[in-house]
Design a protein around this motif. Structure first.
Motif, short mmCIF file in Angstrom:
data_model
loop_
_atom_site.label_atom_id
_atom_site.label_comp_id
_atom_site.label_asym_id
_atom_site.label_seq_id
_atom_site.Cartn_x
_atom_site.Cartn_y
_atom_site.Cartn_z
N VAL A 1 0.80 3.76 3.13
CA VAL A 1 1.01 3.28 4.49
C VAL A 1 2.49 3.33 4.84
CG1 VAL A 1 0.85 1.22 5.97
CG2 VAL A 1 -1.06 1.84 4.48
N ASP B 1 2.91 -4.14 10.33
CA ASP B 1 2.66 -2.70 10.48
C ASP B 1 2.50 -2.30 11.94
OD1 ASP B 1 0.26 -3.86 11.04
OD2 ASP B 1 -0.91 -2.73 9.57
N VAL C 1 -0.51 6.40 8.27
CA VAL C 1 -0.56 6.70 6.84
C VAL C 1 0.41 7.84 6.52
CG1 VAL C 1 -2.91 5.87 6.56
CG2 VAL C 1 -2.51 8.28 7.12
N ASN D 1 0.86 -1.18 0.00
CA ASN D 1 0.00 0.00 0.00
C ASN D 1 0.90 1.23 0.00
OD1 ASN D 1 -1.80 2.11 0.55
ND2 ASN D 1 -3.10 0.82 1.82
N GLN E 1 -7.24 6.70 9.09
CA GLN E 1 -6.44 5.54 9.44
C GLN E 1 -5.12 5.95 10.10
OE1 GLN E 1 -7.17 2.41 9.33
NE2 GLN E 1 -8.91 2.23 7.94
N ARG F 1 1.53 1.45 12.92
CA ARG F 1 0.08 1.50 13.09
C ARG F 1 -0.32 1.57 14.56
NH1 ARG F 1 -4.24 0.58 9.80
NH2 ARG F 1 -6.13 -0.20 10.78
#
Length: 582
Positions: free
Chosen positions: A70, A438, A153, A67, A150, A442
């Motif tokens: 990300v 992640d 990111v 992604n 989110q 994250r």
């Protein structure tokens, strides 16, 4: 359109005519031998189908997670696949400036005479995904919804300023309304994702793109994806509405460094991308004139974060003591291995060394270039620590710092271990952790320091990370150093930046730079000295790769700005190769 010519093997038949003439009463010689020039009909000849044009590119690594929005998925391979298959509204022009992608868009402009700052995008009617679905407003909506909410990111600031995204004219016109003026709007809607396949997919935003993209909006699409084998095969996207790719197939292949070098030398690999150290550079130069080498700065700065929301580092004197214990040049040498990135040392908190407008902002004496034991002792003593039994103690507990680096990021792990060793030499205890997937970006680095009982995984004091930069430096500054925004859906405070930093006195300046009220240079002149004084981050170097291209492949170049070589992959012309089942 690229055409192949049918190859006909010329067959020449010789007609020998021998005539015996009785001399009789004449001395005339016999007629000469005649070579027939009449070709044999091609229908009688066997034919071969043309071999596909193939470019094989070697890469250092190939792992799950692609992604491009990300932090945990940042890598040159992710950038490459995104450039090949995920269309962007604006792309870097020849001089690095943002220009409209006219293959995707009819137009994109600010709408005049509106109550709020509004931008209208018109998508080309023919633009669509490789599964037949149109590229449409829902793709804009999906990206906006994800990037404004989110965690972990890249550069979400501009998306958080958007209040509404509307679909018009069957989804081919998109009207985007902002809460505030946003001069950096051309940096938005890069690498659109196929919303119709992702929005309801199991695993959602976090896991759906672990194994590539389910559809392509570019000149190539994924045919096979084999992480175990270390190979991705991309085929020409026959549904692509723009100019078709000039090669039929691109193969990304991972192998050990020595194997990639051998393959590049033999011609089995035509393009190589290397995170090169000094030994690799020497081996590449030894390939000679058959291989062209280009250094490519990447849009990330390798940085050591010192998190003020950590109980161990909440005192600025302790953070300064940590910096005083470090040999910065040794950390740079460890991370770069003496490769091209060593020539891109970072001495600013927002802009990367290769970016336009970059100037060092680091004040003299804020970050020492070598360990200073006396300064370490002075600062820790002022912070209430006592040196006892080979440790620095306060309130009966030793100073023990947790240093994080993402798993399988070799240079980051090496730097984290070097930081640990240098701190240990000053009797500061350390623990190095390498979270997988992640988790680091994250969960661990996005917690709210105002939460009284943060999750146990958030106990990170220092972290070695790649910090992304953006064509809109004001948005980069806000994403990296701004205070958390309020979630527009829930009204709750959203997660902090990776450092856990917030300065309410700086926040108005950061916001004014984002909306264009204050020029970035002026805002940076106020923000950067405070960041250096707060000792919350030590920039090390801008990451870089080396592009190696064999002469028999044409059309490969490093790309304008940070576009990279795969932005021009549609123009690559490879050598004929063995065909896969098409």
């Amino acid at each position: 359109m690229y055409r192949t010519r049918r190859r006909v093997l010329p067959v020449v038949s010789l007609l020998l005519v021998s005539l015996t003439v009785l001399a009789g009463c004449t001395n005339a010689p016999p007629p000469p031998l005649v070579e027939s020039t009449s070709p044999t009909p091609s229908s009688d000849l066997p034919t071969e189908p043309p071999k596909p044009k193939v470019v094989v590119a070697s890469v250092d690594e190939l792992r799950g997670g692609f992604n491009p929005h990300v932090l945990a998925d940042q890598s040159p391979v992710t950038d490459a696949l995104a450039e090949l298959m995920l269309p962007s509204v604006f792309v870097p022009g020849k001089n690095g400036e943002r220009v409209l992608n006219e293959t995707l868009m009819k137009s994109a402009e600010v709408v005049e005479d509106t109550e709020k700052f509004t931008v209208r995008y018109r998508i080309r009617t023919a633009a669509g995904w490789s599964d037949g679905a149109p590229l449409a407003a829902e793709d804009f909506v999906y990206l906006w919804e994800q990037l404004r909410s989110q965690p972990g990111v890249i550069n979400p600031v501009g998306y958080r300023l958007i209040s509404n995204v509307e679909s018009r004219q069957g989804g081919k016109t998109v009207r985007v309304t902002f809460d505030e003026p946003y001069p950096g709007w051309k940096s938005l809607f890069d690498h659109l994702l196929p919303a119709h396949l992702l929005k309801d997919a199991p695993g959602g935003w976090a896991d759906t793109l672990d194994y590539g993209y389910p559809a392509s909006g570019g000149p190539f699409a994924i045919r096979t994806f084999d992480l175990d084998r270390g190979e991705v095969v991309l085929m020409r996207n026959e549904r692509y509405w723009g100019d078709p790719a000039r090669s039929n197939r691109i193969v990304l292949r991972k192998a050990a460094r020595a194997e990639n070098m051998t393959a590049l030398r033999s011609g089995n690999v035509q393009v190589g991308m290397f995170s090169a150290d000094s030994a690799t550079m020497e081996a590449l130069r030894a390939l000679g004139e058959d291989v062209q080498l280009t250094t490519m700065p990447l849009p990330v700065t390798n940085t050591l974060l010192l998190r003020p929301n950590s109980p161990q580092l909440e005192d600025v004197r302790v953070r300064r003591a940590v910096l005083a214990a470090l040999d910065r040049q040794e950390l740079i040498d460890t991370g770069t291995g003496g490769g091209p990135a060593a020539n891109l040392p970072a001495h600013a908190q927002v802009l990367a060394p290769s970016q336009p407008g970059y100037v060092p902002t680091e004040p003299s004496g804020e970050a020492t270039e070598g360990p200073a034991p006396k300064r370490v002792e002075q600062l820790l003593t002022e912070a209430g620590y006592q040196h006892s039994g080979g440790s620095w103690m306060r309130n009966g507990s030793p100073l023990n710092l947790v240093i994080a680096a993402q798993f399988r990021e070799d240079s980051h792990e090496a730097i984290a271990n070097s930081v640990a060793e240098q701190l240990n030499e000053q009797d500061i205890q350390t623990t190095v952790v390498t979270p997988k997937g992640d988790e680091l970006y994250r969960t661990m680095l996005t917690t709210d320091p105002g939460v009284q009982d943060p999750p146990s995984s958030a106990g990170i004091d220092l972290a070695v990370v790649s910090r992304p930069v953006n064509t809109d430096p004001a948005a980069t500054m806000a994403a990296q150093w701004g205070c958390p925004a309020v979630d527009p859906d829930t009204g709750r405070t959203s997660r902090f930046n990776m450092v856990g930093f917030c300065d309410q006195l700086l926040q108005p300046t950061i916001e004014a730079a984002t909306t264009g009220e204050v020029p970035f240079r002026r805002a940076s002149g106020r923000v950067e000295p405070v960041l250096w004084s707060a000792a919350v981050a030590l920039p090390l170097y801008q990451e870089a790769q080396v592009l190696a291209v064999r002469r028999e492949v044409s059309g490969v170049h490093d790309g304008p700005g940070f576009a990279g070589p795969f932005s021009s992959a549609g123009e690559w012309v490879g050598a004929p190769g063995e065909s896969y089942d098409w």
